[in-house]
Scaffold this motif. Structure first.
Motif, PDB file in Angstrom:
ATOM      1  N   SER A  35      10.978  -6.223 -47.448  1.00  0.00           N
ATOM      2  CA  SER A  35      10.267  -5.087 -47.342  1.00  0.00           C
ATOM      3  C   SER A  35       8.997  -5.006 -48.191  1.00  0.00           C
ATOM      4  O   SER A  35       7.953  -4.371 -47.677  1.00  0.00           O
ATOM      5  N   ALA A  36       9.003  -5.651 -49.232  1.00  0.00           N
ATOM      6  CA  ALA A  36       7.760  -5.497 -50.116  1.00  0.00           C
ATOM      7  C   ALA A  36       6.811  -6.376 -49.661  1.00  0.00           C
ATOM      8  O   ALA A  36       5.423  -6.162 -49.824  1.00  0.00           O
ATOM      9  N   TRP A  37       7.155  -7.621 -49.108  1.00  0.00           N
ATOM     10  CA  TRP A  37       6.362  -8.705 -48.359  1.00  0.00           C
ATOM     11  C   TRP A  37       5.737  -7.916 -47.122  1.00  0.00           C
ATOM     12  O   TRP A  37       4.399  -7.985 -46.975  1.00  0.00           O
ATOM     13  N   LEU A  38       6.412  -6.910 -46.422  1.00  0.00           N
ATOM     14  CA  LEU A  38       5.945  -6.377 -45.462  1.00  0.00           C
ATOM     15  C   LEU A  38       5.001  -5.395 -45.765  1.00  0.00           C
ATOM     16  O   LEU A  38       3.768  -5.192 -45.098  1.00  0.00           O
ATOM     17  N   ALA A  39       5.117  -4.672 -46.973  1.00  0.00           N
ATOM     18  CA  ALA A  39       4.184  -3.791 -47.403  1.00  0.00           C
ATOM     19  C   ALA A  39       2.918  -4.470 -47.673  1.00  0.00           C
ATOM     20  O   ALA A  39       1.844  -3.842 -47.448  1.00  0.00           O
ATOM     21  N   ALA A  40       2.963  -5.598 -48.249  1.00  0.00           N
ATOM     22  CA  ALA A  40       1.621  -6.167 -48.686  1.00  0.00           C
ATOM     23  C   ALA A  40       0.818  -6.758 -47.352  1.00  0.00           C
ATOM     24  O   ALA A  40      -0.209  -6.965 -47.193  1.00  0.00           O
ATOM     25  N   CYS A  41       1.796  -6.860 -46.215  1.00  0.00           N
ATOM     26  CA  CYS A  41       0.957  -7.583 -44.872  1.00  0.00           C
ATOM     27  C   CYS A  41       0.607  -6.588 -43.847  1.00  0.00           C
ATOM     28  O   CYS A  41       0.147  -6.627 -43.030  1.00  0.00           O
ATOM     29  N   LEU A  42       0.822  -4.897 -44.421  1.00  0.00           N
ATOM     30  CA  LEU A  42       0.637  -4.004 -43.432  1.00  0.00           C
ATOM     31  C   LEU A  42      -1.080  -3.888 -43.241  1.00  0.00           C
ATOM     32  O   LEU A  42      -1.711  -3.939 -44.083  1.00  0.00           O
ATOM     33  N   PRO A  43      -1.471  -3.933 -41.901  1.00  0.00           N
ATOM     34  CA  PRO A  43      -2.895  -3.915 -41.624  1.00  0.00           C
ATOM     35  C   PRO A  43      -3.532  -2.420 -42.193  1.00  0.00           C
ATOM     36  O   PRO A  43      -2.724  -1.552 -42.683  1.00  0.00           O
ATOM     37  N   SER A  44      -4.666  -2.524 -42.625  1.00  0.00           N
ATOM     38  CA  SER A  44      -5.413  -1.385 -43.374  1.00  0.00           C
ATOM     39  C   SER A  44      -5.690  -0.050 -42.371  1.00  0.00           C
ATOM     40  O   SER A  44      -5.776   0.861 -42.875  1.00  0.00           O
ATOM     41  N   ARG A  45      -5.441  -0.524 -40.931  1.00  0.00           N
ATOM     42  CA  ARG A  45      -5.704   0.669 -40.196  1.00  0.00           C
ATOM     43  C   ARG A  45      -4.785   0.601 -39.211  1.00  0.00           C
ATOM     44  O   ARG A  45      -4.564  -0.761 -38.629  1.00  0.00           O
ATOM     45  N   VAL A  86      12.038   5.595 -44.867  1.00  0.00           N
ATOM     46  CA  VAL A  86      11.986   5.570 -43.611  1.00  0.00           C
ATOM     47  C   VAL A  86      10.285   5.763 -43.327  1.00  0.00           C
ATOM     48  O   VAL A  86       9.927   5.813 -42.232  1.00  0.00           O
ATOM     49  N   TYR A  87       9.834   6.457 -44.425  1.00  0.00           N
ATOM     50  CA  TYR A  87       8.384   6.573 -44.198  1.00  0.00           C
ATOM     51  C   TYR A  87       7.448   5.171 -44.090  1.00  0.00           C
ATOM     52  O   TYR A  87       6.648   5.326 -42.981  1.00  0.00           O
ATOM     53  N   GLY A  88       7.828   4.355 -44.745  1.00  0.00           N
ATOM     54  CA  GLY A  88       7.013   3.147 -44.629  1.00  0.00           C
ATOM     55  C   GLY A  88       7.521   2.293 -43.323  1.00  0.00           C
ATOM     56  O   GLY A  88       6.559   1.722 -42.421  1.00  0.00           O
ATOM     57  N   LEU A  89       8.747   2.553 -42.934  1.00  0.00           N
ATOM     58  CA  LEU A  89       9.250   1.730 -41.750  1.00  0.00           C
ATOM     59  C   LEU A  89       8.597   2.401 -40.353  1.00  0.00           C
ATOM     60  O   LEU A  89       8.247   1.841 -39.689  1.00  0.00           O
ATOM     61  N   VAL A  90       8.410   3.744 -40.455  1.00  0.00           N
ATOM     62  CA  VAL A  90       7.926   4.185 -39.459  1.00  0.00           C
ATOM     63  C   VAL A  90       6.426   3.863 -39.235  1.00  0.00           C
ATOM     64  O   VAL A  90       5.888   3.738 -38.153  1.00  0.00           O
ATOM     65  N   ARG A 105       2.515   4.424 -47.599  1.00  0.00           N
ATOM     66  CA  ARG A 105       3.649   3.536 -46.996  1.00  0.00           C
ATOM     67  C   ARG A 105       3.892   2.227 -47.857  1.00  0.00           C
ATOM     68  O   ARG A 105       5.210   1.878 -47.468  1.00  0.00           O
ATOM     69  N   ARG A 106       2.992   1.660 -48.201  1.00  0.00           N
ATOM     70  CA  ARG A 106       3.390   0.509 -49.007  1.00  0.00           C
ATOM     71  C   ARG A 106       4.343   0.687 -50.217  1.00  0.00           C
ATOM     72  O   ARG A 106       5.251   0.080 -50.409  1.00  0.00           O
ATOM     73  N   ALA A 107       4.049   1.912 -50.644  1.00  0.00           N
ATOM     74  CA  ALA A 107       5.068   2.481 -51.831  1.00  0.00           C
ATOM     75  C   ALA A 107       6.573   2.752 -51.210  1.00  0.00           C
ATOM     76  O   ALA A 107       7.602   2.310 -51.977  1.00  0.00           O
ATOM     77  N   SER A 108       6.375   3.260 -50.285  1.00  0.00           N
ATOM     78  CA  SER A 108       7.689   3.551 -49.474  1.00  0.00           C
ATOM     79  C   SER A 108       8.495   2.282 -49.261  1.00  0.00           C
ATOM     80  O   SER A 108       9.726   2.295 -49.489  1.00  0.00           O
TER      81      SER A 108
END
Length: 202
Positions: A175-185, A46-50, A7-10
Motif C-alpha cells: 500500500s505504501a508503494w501504491l501511495a508513492a506511485c499514485l499519479p499527481s492528477r 478507505v480514503y486512499g483506496l477510493v 491520499r498517500r498518507a491514508s
C-alpha cells in the motif's frame, strides 16, 4: 496538506494501524485496544483506496465502480469486526460466547460481518488486477497487491501471529508503494452538456 498528500498518507497510515493492531491480539482475538485500532485502520485506509479507484475510472469504468462498492462495503466489515473485538474485550466475552450470540441474529450478522468482511480483501485483489491490466503502476506492485489481498483473509482465519504479521507487512509495503506511485492528477473528465443544447455548461 493537499488532496494527493492526504491520499498517500491514508494508504500508509491505514495498513500501518492494521499491522499495529495484531500486536494487541488476545488469544487470537482483537481485544479492546486491537479492535479500536482495526476500526480506525479501516476508516483511514478507505480514503486512499477510493482515490486509487478514481484513477482507474476512465479506463475501466465498470471495474472501478464495482471496486468502489466492494471497498466501501468491505470497510464497513472491517469496522464491524474491530468493534466486535472491542465489545468482546470490554464485556469479557469469549470467542465461543460471541459466536453463539451472533448466530442468534443470522440476517443482521451476515449484513454486518460475514457479508462485508470478505469484500475488503476481494476489493484489493480486484484493484491489483485492474492495475495490472491498465499498467498504471509497475507490474510487481500490482501482483503484490493481488497476493496481499488473497493472503489477508487466510491470515485472519488461522489466527497465527507470525503469519498475520507477515501478511500485515506485505499489505503495508504494497500500500505504501501504491501511495508513492499514485499519479499527481486525476484523469480530466469532460463537462456534462446542457440538456437539449449539446453544449457544455459554461
Amino acid at each position: 496538506m493537499g488532496l494527493l498528500a492526504l491520499r498517500r498518507a491514508s494508504l500508509v497510515l491505514g495498513p500501518l494501524l492494521l499491522a499495529a493492531s495484531t500486536f494487541f491480539w488476545v488469544d487470537g482475538r482483537y481485544g479492546v485496544t486491537g479492535g479500536v485500532i482495526v476500526a480506525l485502520s479501516s476508516a483511514t485506509w478507505v480514503y486512499g483506496l477510493v482515490g486509487a479507484w478514481e484513477h482507474l475510472h476512465t479506463r475501466l469504468p465498470a471495474a472501478a465502480t464495482a471496486g468502489l462498492v466492494l471497498t466501501l462495503l468491505g470497510t464497513l466489515g472491517g469496522i464491524a469486526f474491530g468493534l466486535q473485538g472491542f465489545f468482546e474485550g470490554v464485556y469479557g466475552i469469549t470467542a465461543g460466547e460471541s459466536l453463539s450470540a451472533v448466530n442468534q441474529h443470522p440476517v443482521a450478522a451476515w449484513l454486518a460481518l460475514w457479508g462485508p468482511g470478505p469484500l475488503f480483501p476481494l476489493s484489493l485483489v480486484l484493484l491489483g488486477g485492474a492495475l495490472l491490466w491498465t499498467r498504471l503502476v509497475p507490474r510487481p506492485l500490482a501482483v503484490a497487491l493481488l497476493i496481499a489481498g488473497a493472503a489477508f483473509p487466510l491470515s485472519r482465519i488461522g489466527r497465527v501471529d507470525l503469519v498475520a504479521h507477515a501478511v500485515d507487512a506485505l499489505l503495508l509495503g504494497t500500500s505504501a508503494w501504491l501511495a508513492a506511485c499514485l499519479p499527481s492528477r486525476l484523469p480530466v473528465l469532460t463537462a456534462c452538456p446542457q440538456e437539449g443544447s449539446g453544449k457544455p455548461h459554461p
